[in-house]
Design an enzyme around this catalytic site. Structure first.
Site, PDB file in Angstrom:
ATOM      1  N   LYS A  70       0.824  -1.211   0.000  1.00 16.51           N
ATOM      2  CA  LYS A  70       0.000   0.000   0.000  1.00 16.51           C
ATOM      3  C   LYS A  70       0.856   1.258   0.000  1.00 16.51           C
ATOM      4  O   LYS A  70       0.498   2.272  -0.550  1.00 16.51           O
ATOM      5  CB  LYS A  70      -0.902   0.020   1.237  1.00 16.51           C
ATOM      6  CG  LYS A  70      -2.083  -0.920   1.111  1.00 16.51           C
ATOM      7  CD  LYS A  70      -3.382  -0.147   0.955  1.00 16.51           C
ATOM      8  CE  LYS A  70      -4.510  -1.027   0.453  1.00 16.51           C
ATOM      9  NZ  LYS A  70      -5.010  -1.929   1.451  1.00 16.51           N
TER      10      LYS A  70
HETATM   11  N1  GLU Z   1      -9.534  -6.741   1.921  1.00 20.45           N
HETATM   12  C1  GLU Z   1      -8.582  -7.700   1.455  1.00 20.45           C
HETATM   13  C2  GLU Z   1      -7.365  -6.961   0.926  1.00 20.45           C
HETATM   14  O1  GLU Z   1      -7.432  -5.770   0.645  1.00 20.45           O
HETATM   15  C3  GLU Z   1      -9.142  -8.580   0.336  1.00 20.45           C
HETATM   16  C4  GLU Z   1      -9.505  -9.904   0.851  1.00 20.45           C
HETATM   17  C5  GLU Z   1     -10.207 -10.850  -0.131  1.00 20.45           C
HETATM   18  O2  GLU Z   1     -10.364 -10.545  -1.314  1.00 20.45           O
HETATM   19  O3  GLU Z   1     -10.629 -11.911   0.361  1.00 20.45           O
HETATM   20  O4  GLU Z   1      -6.323  -7.576   0.813  1.00 20.45           O
END
Ligand code: GLU
Length: 281
Positions: A255
């Site tokens: 990120k």
């Molecule tokens: N919120 C998770 C992420 O940003 C994604 C999880 C998923 O797709 O199961 O890595």
């Protein structure tokens, strides 16, 4: 007629959308085909989630040409659903409260009788210090962990179907492997009332997701998700894990890699087609 395919992209609004996210979102939309592509905001981490990041995610996805039905599911609105799932798992005897810190876990694993510490999808495999504490004893300083051995005794053999390029095929993880490689994961973090694993399973079911598309870094977590689906009597989706976009030195994008943020490429004049080409679509 086969049932309509429903896929989703589930970003956490804790930083800018980067090339890896764009790839994941575009694959999810592509896999939906004539079915439905949904968006879900995974904002259970209230300390790190920001409305500004969420707004930027919507904007970048729109710019990429993606469209999805509204209202969008937001995990911060879903705490009662997670509570209900935890109550159910608690009544089944597969949860226990745990107040170990990371330092406690490291210290327990450093004890001479322990072999080399193993890492699972959530970091170090929990050595089980709090296992056996009654769930009714859980207080505000406790997380809730899954008693994996007790859970596997209830579910019997697990299986899931992977359709993606990285691990295609039927997977039937052996209980011993799950115990060694996953361990007693946290299902409710102290400050959150849920965890990624519990929320993703409850929400994929609530949204009627038939195919989960996501990065191969989450492939090992799928064993936990399938286990929770069996315990909660939810039907399992199929899975499509995609390879990860890496930087020039082969590292996964994070990120904080602002240089690869979609917003950055947009500011430099890139088009959505340029982004597709950059991720190989
Ligand atoms: N919120 C998770 C992420 O940003 C994604 C999880 C998923 O797709 O199961 O890595």
């Amino acid at each position: 007629m086969p049932p309509e395919r429903v896929t989703r992209f589930a970003p956490s609004p804790t930083g800018p959308l980067h090339l890896g996210h764009a790839y994941s979102a575009l694959i999810a939309a592509q896999r939906a085909g004539a079915g439905r592509f949904l968006l879900r905001i995974e904002d259970i981490d209230r300390a790190r989630s920001r409305p500004a990041w969420e707004a930027q995610i919507f904007d970048d996805l729109h710019w990429l040409g993606l469209r999805w039905p509204i209202p969008v599911m937001r995990q911060s609105d879903r705490l009662p659903a997670y509570r209900a799932a935890l109550d159910r798992l608690g009544a089944m005897g597969v949860l226990y409260p745990c107040r170990c810190s990371r330092a406690d876990i490291r210290a327990a694993l450093a004890a001479p009788q322990e072999g080399a510490a193993q890492h699972g999808p959530d970091g170090l495999i929990y050595p089980g210090n709090c296992r056996g504490r009654p769930v009714g004893e859980a207080g505000p300083d406790d997380a809730l962990r899954l008693d994996l051995r007790a859970a596997l005794a209830l579910t019997g053999p697990l299986a899931f179907r992977e359709l993606g390029p990285v691990h295609a095929g039927m997977h039937r993880p052996e209980p011993d492997r799950i115990l060694a490689e996953v361990g007693d994961v946290v299902l409710a973090r102290r400050d959150m009332g849920t965890s990624y694993h519990l929320a993703v399973v409850v929400d994929d079911a609530a949204q009627g997701i038939t195919e989960v598309t996501r990065g191969a870094d989450l492939f090992d977590a799928t064993m936990i998700h399938v286990l929770l689906q069996v315990l909660l009597e939810i039907s399992s989706p199929t899975y499509w894990h995609h390879d990860l976009i890496r930087d020039e030195s082969g590292r996964r994008l994070a990120k904080r890699d602002d240089a690869r943020a979609i917003a950055h490429y947009r500011a430099e004049g890139a088009t959505p087609e340029d982004i597709r080409a950059m991720v190989g679509l």
